[in-house]
Design a protein around this motif. Structure first.
Motif, PDB file in Angstrom:
ATOM      1  N   TYR A  21      65.194  26.822  58.925  1.00 41.80           N
ATOM      2  CA  TYR A  21      65.550  27.933  59.821  1.00 41.80           C
ATOM      3  C   TYR A  21      65.783  29.235  59.048  1.00 41.80           C
ATOM      4  O   TYR A  21      65.362  30.311  59.486  1.00 41.80           O
ATOM      5  CB  TYR A  21      66.809  27.535  60.608  1.00 41.80           C
ATOM      6  N   GLY A  52      77.621  28.898  67.745  1.00 37.35           N
ATOM      7  CA  GLY A  52      76.224  28.656  67.389  1.00 37.35           C
ATOM      8  C   GLY A  52      75.855  29.575  66.236  1.00 37.35           C
ATOM      9  O   GLY A  52      74.833  30.248  66.248  1.00 37.35           O
ATOM     10  N   ASP A  73      79.403  25.650  64.998  1.00 36.58           N
ATOM     11  CA  ASP A  73      78.041  25.194  65.290  1.00 36.58           C
ATOM     12  C   ASP A  73      78.066  23.684  65.525  1.00 36.58           C
ATOM     13  O   ASP A  73      78.942  22.974  65.008  1.00 36.58           O
ATOM     14  CB  ASP A  73      77.065  25.537  64.152  1.00 36.58           C
TER      15      ASP A  73
END
Ligand SMILES: C[S@@+](CC[C@H](N)C(=O)[O-])C[C@H]1O[C@@H](n2cnc3c(N)ncnc32)[C@H](O)[C@@H]1O
Length: 268
Positions: A21, A52, A73
């Motif tokens: 990511y 998040g 998260d």
């Protein structure tokens, strides 16, 4: 088990993928971070909850402004990356809508491209709202629909692919990914002074590096790709290079136009 089957799919999709990511979709998601924090009133001395947090882009920016940051998260690899990016933040592993944060204990709660990853968006906004003290603000971003060119490119690449059954938010829980739809979601959660606008920008990325996002299983393109045999995957990679060529700059980088919805609301 999490809240919905869509949430179960999300847990699986993000599992162990922080490293993939960070150099790909995290760079895309970084663009609205400043505007998001501004919309939430997240400056020096403000207690900010970043839900998040991913690899910690927004949390790091908030900490840099002198905010006291709690970053949360659902994915352990993301928390590990965020811990490296923002050592001064308090990192918490938890999933919306159930946040292990006291009621009314923060001044601002933000969620950058997270409501598009939950199975019950209204419950997620209610979960964010609960943590914010009266007078504080919540700010969120989501990808819009109809899709801008960057997102449409994936649709074109995978148009002919049989992806089988894809995870979807149940229709009765979903909201329109428009300024009106996101505004309505926040108003229905009881937020006051709701504002929503569309941010537009051009994302620049190396074409091969950009492909490593789906190739590593990230997002819906990653899921579609994973479900294909190796020969089809290679054909899709070639199709991507062909279709993305029209976005190449003179320097060989992709210049992909995109947009996000940014909404905020006050807690009374
Ligand atoms: C698109 S990324 C955005 C990350 C970060 N906000 C950023 O700007 O880069 C979505 C993040 O939300 C997390 N996530 C997905 N569903 C979640 C949930 N129900 N509760 C908390 N985090 C969640 C994922 O693990 C992932 O890190």
């Amino acid at each position: 088990m999490t809240g919905t089957s869509f949430d179960d799919h999300e847990r699986e999709r993000w599992a162990g993928r922080a490293t993939a990511y960070e150099p790909t979709f995290a760079r895309l998601c970084a663009y609205p971070a400043r505007a998001l924090l501004d919309a939430a009133g997240a400056g020096a001395g403000v207690r900010v909850l970043d839900v998040g947090t991913g690899t910690g882009t927004v949390a790091a920016l908030a900490a840099g402004r002198g905010a006291a940051v709690v970053a949360l998260d659902a994915e352990p690899s993301m928390l590990a990356a965020a811990r490296r990016a923002v050592p001064e933040a308090r990192l918490v592993g938890a999933a919306l809508p159930h946040l292990p944060v006291g009621t009314g204990t923060v001044d601002a709660a933000v969620a950058n491209f997270v409501l598009n990853h939950v199975g019950d968006p209204a419950a997620a906004v209610a979960g964010l709202r609960r943590t914010v003290r009266p007078g504080g603000r919540i700010a969120v971003t989501v990808w819009p629909s109809p899709h801008p060119p960057l997102q449409r490119l994936w649709g074109e690449v995978f148009a002919e692919v049989d992806g089988g059954e894809l995870p979807r938010v149940a229709a009765e829980r979903n909201f329109l990914r428009t300024e009106e739809g996101l505004t309505d979601l926040l108003v229905r959660a009881g937020l006051a002074d709701v504002r929503c606008r569309t941010l537009t920008w051009t994302h620049r990325a190396d074409p091969d590096e950009w492909w490593t996002g789906p190739a590593s299983g990230l997002g819906m393109p990653g899921l579609l790709l994973q479900r294909q045999p190796p020969a089809t995957r290679e054909a899709l990679r070639r199709r991507y290079l062909e279709l993305s060529a029209r976005y190449r700059d003179a320097d060989g980088l992709l210049a992909l136009p995109t947009a996000a919805l940014l909404a905020s609301g006050g807690v009374s």
